[in-house]
Motif scaffolding. Structure first.
Motif, PDB file in Angstrom:
ATOM      1  N   PRO A 118       0.821  -1.211   0.000  1.00  0.00           N
ATOM      2  CA  PRO A 118       0.000   0.000   0.000  1.00  0.00           C
ATOM      3  C   PRO A 118       0.857   1.264   0.000  1.00  0.00           C
ATOM      4  N   GLY A 119       0.258   2.335  -0.466  1.00  0.00           N
ATOM      5  CA  GLY A 119       0.951   3.617  -0.486  1.00  0.00           C
ATOM      6  C   GLY A 119       0.616   4.399  -1.734  1.00  0.00           C
ATOM      7  N   HIS A 120       0.954   3.835  -2.894  1.00  0.00           N
ATOM      8  CA  HIS A 120       0.521   4.474  -4.148  1.00  0.00           C
ATOM      9  C   HIS A 120      -0.996   4.548  -4.159  1.00  0.00           C
ATOM     10  N   THR A 121      -1.643   3.454  -3.783  1.00  0.00           N
ATOM     11  CA  THR A 121      -3.057   3.421  -3.417  1.00  0.00           C
ATOM     12  C   THR A 121      -3.170   2.559  -2.170  1.00  0.00           C
ATOM     13  N   SER A 122      -4.292   2.676  -1.479  1.00  0.00           N
ATOM     14  CA  SER A 122      -4.452   1.907  -0.243  1.00  0.00           C
ATOM     15  C   SER A 122      -4.571   0.415  -0.509  1.00  0.00           C
ATOM     16  N   ASN A 123      -5.026   0.044  -1.717  1.00  0.00           N
ATOM     17  CA  ASN A 123      -5.250  -1.371  -2.035  1.00  0.00           C
ATOM     18  C   ASN A 123      -4.218  -1.921  -3.021  1.00  0.00           C
ATOM     19  N   HIS A 124      -3.044  -1.309  -3.079  1.00  0.00           N
ATOM     20  CA  HIS A 124      -2.030  -1.724  -4.050  1.00  0.00           C
ATOM     21  C   HIS A 124      -1.382  -3.049  -3.640  1.00  0.00           C
ATOM     22  N   TYR A 125      -1.260  -3.945  -4.618  1.00  0.00           N
ATOM     23  CA  TYR A 125      -0.539  -5.212  -4.440  1.00  0.00           C
ATOM     24  C   TYR A 125       0.524  -5.337  -5.518  1.00  0.00           C
ATOM     25  N   VAL A 157       3.889   8.405  -8.262  1.00  0.00           N
ATOM     26  CA  VAL A 157       3.042   9.412  -7.641  1.00  0.00           C
ATOM     27  C   VAL A 157       2.316   8.802  -6.442  1.00  0.00           C
ATOM     28  N   VAL A 158       2.293   9.530  -5.345  1.00  0.00           N
ATOM     29  CA  VAL A 158       1.514   9.146  -4.168  1.00  0.00           C
ATOM     30  C   VAL A 158       0.461  10.226  -3.984  1.00  0.00           C
ATOM     31  N   SER A 159      -0.795   9.887  -4.200  1.00  0.00           N
ATOM     32  CA  SER A 159      -1.857  10.887  -4.318  1.00  0.00           C
ATOM     33  C   SER A 159      -2.889  10.737  -3.207  1.00  0.00           C
ATOM     34  N   PRO A 160      -2.826  11.584  -2.171  1.00  0.00           N
ATOM     35  CA  PRO A 160      -3.868  11.560  -1.141  1.00  0.00           C
ATOM     36  C   PRO A 160      -5.228  11.927  -1.740  1.00  0.00           C
ATOM     37  N   PRO A 161      -6.332  11.530  -1.141  1.00  0.00           N
ATOM     38  CA  PRO A 161      -6.387  10.922   0.187  1.00  0.00           C
ATOM     39  C   PRO A 161      -6.151   9.413   0.209  1.00  0.00           C
ATOM     40  N   ASP A 162      -6.236   8.742  -0.940  1.00  0.00           N
ATOM     41  CA  ASP A 162      -6.046   7.294  -0.925  1.00  0.00           C
ATOM     42  C   ASP A 162      -4.572   6.928  -0.827  1.00  0.00           C
ATOM     43  N   GLY A 163      -3.704   7.684  -1.497  1.00  0.00           N
ATOM     44  CA  GLY A 163      -2.279   7.449  -1.384  1.00  0.00           C
ATOM     45  C   GLY A 163      -1.749   7.918  -0.049  1.00  0.00           C
ATOM     46  N   ASP A 164      -0.758   7.205   0.480  1.00  0.00           N
ATOM     47  CA  ASP A 164      -0.231   7.501   1.815  1.00  0.00           C
ATOM     48  C   ASP A 164       1.286   7.356   1.784  1.00  0.00           C
ATOM     49  N   MET A 165       2.006   8.468   2.037  1.00  0.00           N
ATOM     50  CA  MET A 165       3.461   8.439   1.920  1.00  0.00           C
ATOM     51  C   MET A 165       4.111   7.553   2.978  1.00  0.00           C
ATOM     52  N   ARG A 192       7.169   2.437   3.663  1.00  0.00           N
ATOM     53  CA  ARG A 192       7.298   1.103   4.255  1.00  0.00           C
ATOM     54  C   ARG A 192       7.219   0.017   3.184  1.00  0.00           C
ATOM     55  N   SER A 193       6.398   0.246   2.156  1.00  0.00           N
ATOM     56  CA  SER A 193       6.313  -0.735   1.066  1.00  0.00           C
ATOM     57  C   SER A 193       7.627  -0.803   0.287  1.00  0.00           C
ATOM     58  N   LEU A 194       8.250   0.351   0.039  1.00  0.00           N
ATOM     59  CA  LEU A 194       9.556   0.344  -0.626  1.00  0.00           C
ATOM     60  C   LEU A 194      10.586  -0.427   0.199  1.00  0.00           C
ATOM     61  N   GLU A 195      10.599  -0.191   1.496  1.00  0.00           N
ATOM     62  CA  GLU A 195      11.544  -0.897   2.361  1.00  0.00           C
ATOM     63  C   GLU A 195      11.254  -2.404   2.360  1.00  0.00           C
ATOM     64  N   ARG A 196       9.982  -2.758   2.330  1.00  0.00           N
ATOM     65  CA  ARG A 196       9.637  -4.175   2.312  1.00  0.00           C
ATOM     66  C   ARG A 196      10.128  -4.846   1.035  1.00  0.00           C
ATOM     67  N   ILE A 197       9.910  -4.194  -0.097  1.00  0.00           N
ATOM     68  CA  ILE A 197      10.372  -4.757  -1.365  1.00  0.00           C
ATOM     69  C   ILE A 197      11.893  -4.910  -1.352  1.00  0.00           C
ATOM     70  N   ARG A 198      12.586  -3.883  -0.885  1.00  0.00           N
ATOM     71  CA  ARG A 198      14.045  -3.952  -0.856  1.00  0.00           C
ATOM     72  C   ARG A 198      14.535  -5.081   0.047  1.00  0.00           C
ATOM     73  N   ALA A 199      13.885  -5.294   1.179  1.00  0.00           N
ATOM     74  CA  ALA A 199      14.302  -6.323   2.131  1.00  0.00           C
ATOM     75  C   ALA A 199      14.159  -7.730   1.565  1.00  0.00           C
ATOM     76  N   HIS A 259       3.745  14.052   1.225  1.00  0.00           N
ATOM     77  CA  HIS A 259       4.854  14.267   2.160  1.00  0.00           C
ATOM     78  C   HIS A 259       4.404  15.127   3.339  1.00  0.00           C
ATOM     79  N   LEU A 260       3.655  16.199   3.066  1.00  0.00           N
ATOM     80  CA  LEU A 260       3.204  17.095   4.126  1.00  0.00           C
ATOM     81  C   LEU A 260       2.307  16.362   5.125  1.00  0.00           C
ATOM     82  N   LEU A 261       1.400  15.552   4.623  1.00  0.00           N
ATOM     83  CA  LEU A 261       0.519  14.805   5.513  1.00  0.00           C
ATOM     84  C   LEU A 261       1.304  13.838   6.390  1.00  0.00           C
ATOM     85  N   ASP A 262       2.313  13.198   5.808  1.00  0.00           N
ATOM     86  CA  ASP A 262       3.145  12.279   6.579  1.00  0.00           C
ATOM     87  C   ASP A 262       3.913  13.040   7.667  1.00  0.00           C
ATOM     88  N   LEU A 263       4.490  14.176   7.315  1.00  0.00           N
ATOM     89  CA  LEU A 263       5.223  14.996   8.289  1.00  0.00           C
ATOM     90  C   LEU A 263       4.286  15.510   9.379  1.00  0.00           C
TER      91      LEU A 263
END
Length: 303
Positions: A149-156, A179-187, A192-199, A272-276
């Protein structure tokens, strides 16, 4: 600097083999958000799966059917319900009897004057809603659903276990940042999804837009650093330039960027602003969104 991969030899409608188990058919929907178009990936031989069939375009459905002539499409995997990924799933399923798999259909659609070109496919409904870690099998192939999730809330994303490869959808793109586009996208979720993929140490990534990524770890490391640097740039812009709206910040930070991408830039800045804000790093005067006045936390009691 992100080591983007932009060289791509292809022809619309032609299936190109990109690995022993994967063929790619690129849809005729090029644009500033889709690069050369959406790449539908055919997995396996004989009984095959399709990942992200593409837009509402009969030419794409026919191209996929032609690419798999003499074979049977059994599974259709959709990373997320955006108009450049999911609309071709239903007509393809009706022609083949395949089952459509995706995340939950719920999403908070984006809208307003900054709506992105690749908008939400609100009519999309999968046959089966996915769960993280769920696996699917065909002759010689195994696909695992990986919640990203992140790009969209239901992304797989979808992992092809036999090749230690991942179809990351729009979580990672070889030619550009996502692109991460609120309100459904969440930075926060996106990072965390990027870190998961990298791990998970994949050997290759096959994005829906652009060429395969073969140097996965260095690419993802740079992708993550870019986002952290953008976060620091936003904070610096607020500290030095004073309180600002999303559009004002985007104009400062993306002055040298193609203006067609400015709406996407506004969405990423807002994410980014919403996350901060949620992390207690910055403050806000007014409504949460494009019109609010964002400011460093130390300015909370100013004026």
């Amino acid at each position: 600097m992100i080591p983007f991969v932009r060289e791509l030899a292809f022809k619309y409608g032609r299936p190109d083999r990109v690995s022993p188990l994967i063929r790619r058919v690129i849809a005729q929907n090029p644009g500033p958000f889709t690069f050369t178009g959406t790449g539908a990936h055919v997995v396996g031989h004989g009984e095959v799966a399709i990942v992200d069939p593409g837009p509402d375009d009969p030419r794409q459905v026919e191209a996929i059917l032609k690419a798999t002539r003499g074979e049977r499409i059994t599974h259709i995997f959709v990373t997320h319900n955006h108009l450049d990924h999911s609309p071709a799933a239903r007509p393809l399923a009706e022609r083949t009897g395949a089952v459509i798999y995706s995340g939950t259909t719920y999403c908070r659609p984006s809208g307003g004057g900054d709506r992105l070109e690749a908008g939400d496919d609100l009519a999309f409904r999968p046959d089966v809603a996915l769960s993280d870690g769920q696996t699917f099998r065909g002759p010689g192939w195994t696909v695992e659903a990986v919640a990203t999730p992140g790009h969209t809330s239901n992304h797989y994303a979808f992992a092809l276990l036999e090749e230690n490869a991942l179809f990351p959808g729009d979580c990672v793109m070889g030619w550009s940042t996502s692109v991460v586009s609120p309100p459904d996208g969440d930075m926060g979720l996106y990072m965390r999804s990027l870190e998961r993929i990298r791990a998970r140490r994949y050997d290759a990534l096959f994005p829906a837009h652009g060429p395969p990524i073969r140097r996965v770890d260095s690419f993802l490391a740079a992708y993550i650093v870019h986002r952290r640097q953008r976060e620091k740039q936003i904070l610096l812009a607020l500290e030095t330039g004073g309180p600002a709206t999303v559009r004002q910040l985007a104009a400062r930070l993306y002055a040298d960027t193609d203006e067609r991408l400015h709406p996407a830039a506004c969405h990423s800045v807002l994410a980014h602003l919403l996350d901060l804000y949620r992390r207690g790093v910055i403050d806000l005067a007014g409504e949460i969104g494009m019109r609010g006045l964002w400011r460093p936390l130390f300015m909370r009691h100013a004026a």
